[in-house]
Design a protein around this motif. Structure first.
Motif: not given
Length: 510
Positions: A458-464, A492-502
């Motif tokens: 939950d805490e990690l999901e609250g990150l930008p 791994e999933r968070h960073n993959a989503v950030v890169k895809r959105d960028a």
């Protein structure tokens, strides 16, 4: 010869300058005090357990002559205890008095084995809240059951039935003159137990339990009250060694559970008592493994004789220390006095009212409930207080064994929860030119286990969601496999989503 015999008992609480004669004199006096305290308790526990009164005396004799002679804790005294009364009563009701010897014998052998394996000291690791809850639950059930004995009435079997049946009991007592007389004797006994210690001169001469029983018995005889008395048989007639048929009952699951409950409760109560007695004197400390083996030897002998199980009893042990005992000779001699009393004066038990013994046990049950400790415990360690209350309530609702297991499971769960504290530290949130292009540095500290995984995620999901994350697990003192895999997968999933959105944003024309 006399000095060599004294030397064998020396070495527990005496000063280096005390003479052998002075030490023996102190032990002799203390043994008489412990004997006077032990008689009503031995008889009362036996009657409350649903067995002949003599079986309680036999256990007290074995506690003095066998366990008292063995090494371990030199000043604590063993015998039948109120803490096992409820469990023994349930076992006798379900399996019969004849099976009691087998249960106690196997429990004694298990204690001997655990002591030989060096497991005695591990009993100190049992949560104090569980032990206090166990004793409180025993005390509540004991009080509820003995309220019926106060009125010469038969108590229901289960703890809940005993409690819910109290209103009906009150109605029955109110309509019966004989029941009111029995209750008056029992309540008078409790009043003497409460008030007697305030008369310090009298308390030094006569222990409160003996004074209460003596006064109640004298009143019953003088006024010829029509109330129930203790049934007496000869000491030898009461001995019931287990036969082959009783050993066959060990194949039943319920019997095995009862044996384990005997072993756990008797061992824990004895070793906690030893720790308490050590705080009362400045002599040698208890060897827990040897004390566990001494208790096991005593219970094995009690089992062979078909008697009640034994534990170290803090009431008798404290009386022994306060009476000035110096060595183990005092507890051995108290066993001698019990043997002489049981052989020469068994008929003296037949004039004791059952109601007065019930009063002694109601008072003993109340002393088992940590009324003074509960509020301070709630203020400082709320989780421990909850474990105490739940354990006591579970024993009342279910039975001794299941209640203790519930308490132990709660203690383990609480410990696991508390040791899995985890903190998330995030750096790189500061604003500034180019700050949005840098990854967030996330450092996890503490103990990462599956118990804390939902909170951690939950805490990690609250990150930008637009910033990549660098996960640092070097601050963890412990991380289990499930937590490690979940954290790696999330990163791994968070960073993959950030890169895809960028990448999508770069393709969209301004």
């Amino acid at each position: 010869m006399r000095n060599s015999l004294l030397d064998r008992f020396r070495g527990a609480g005496g000063t280096s300058g005390s003479s052998g004669a002075g030490t023996f004199r102190a032990d002799f006096t203390a043994s008489l005090v412990v004997f006077l305290v032990a008689v009503p308790l031995c008889v009362g526990v036996a009657v409350a357990s649903g067995v002949p009164a003599e079986l309680g005396l036999i256990t007290g004799i074995v506690g003095g002559l066998v366990t008292g002679f063995l090494p371990g804790s030199s000043l604590q005294v063993s015998g039948p205890a109120a803490g096992l009364t409820v469990l023994v009563y349930e076992a006798v009701e379900q399996y019969g008095v004849a099976a009691l010897g087998v249960l106690v014998l196997i429990s004694g052998l298990l204690q001997l084995t655990m002591g030989a394996l060096g497991l005695g000291r591990w009993f100190r690791a049992i949560s104090v809240a569980v032990v206090q809850g166990m004793l409180a639950g025993i005390g509540l059930v004991l009080i509820a059951g003995q309220l019926y004995a106060l009125a010469d009435a038969k108590a229901p079997t289960s703890g809940l039935d005993k409690i819910f049946g109290i209103p009906e009991l009150i109605g029955d007592v109110a309509g019966s003159g004989d029941a009111l007389k029995a209750v008056a004797v029992g309540v008078g006994t409790i009043a003497v137990l409460v008030l007697w210690p305030r008369f310090r001169k009298g308390a030094k001469v006569l222990p409160a339990p003996l004074a209460a029983v003596a006064l109640a018995t004298a009143s019953t005889v003088i006024f010829d009250l029509p109330i129930a008395r203790v049934e007496v048989k000869g000491l030898l007639d009461a001995i019931q060694p287990p036969g082959g048929g009783e050993f066959q009952a060990l194949a039943e699951v319920g019997v095995i559970g009862t044996v384990l409950a005997f072993t756990l409760i008797a061992s824990a109560e004895s070793l906690f008592s030893a720790a308490a007695v050590d705080r009362l004197h400045d002599g040698p400390r208890t060897n827990y493994d040897k004390e566990l083996m001494a208790q096991g030897a005593g219970n094995a002998v009690c089992g062979v004789l078909g008697a009640l199980p034994m534990t170290a009893v803090i009431v008798r042990s404290a009386a022994n220390v306060h009476a000035g005992a110096k060595t183990k000779a005092s507890r051995v001699l108290h066993g001698v006095w019990l043997l002489i009393f049981a052989v020469l004066f068994p008929s003296a038990l037949g004039i004791i009212p059952v109601a007065t013994l019930a009063g002694v046990l109601v008072y003993s049950g109340w002393k088992l409930i940590p009324t003074k400790d509960l509020v301070p415990l709630w203020r400082t360690h709320r989780g421990e207080a909850i474990i105490l209350v739940v354990t006591a309530g579970a024993i009342v609702i279910t039975n001794m064994f299941e209640g203790v297991i519930i308490g132990l499971l709660m203690a383990v769960a609480k410990t696991a929860w508390e040791t899995s504290h985890v903190h998330v530290e995030v750096s790189g949130r500061e604003d500034g030119d180019g700050a949005g292009d840098k990854p967030l540095h996330v450092r996890v500290r503490g103990h990462a286990t599956f118990l804390r995984l939902p909170k951690l995620l939950d805490e990690l999901e609250g990150l930008p969601r637009e910033r990549e994350v660098e996960l640092d697990l070097t601050g963890l003192r412990h991380v289990d496999h499930a937590c490690e895999m979940a954290l790696a997968t999330w990163t791994e999933r968070h960073n993959a989503v950030v890169k895809r959105d960028a990448a999508v944003e770069e393709q969209v024309p301004a």
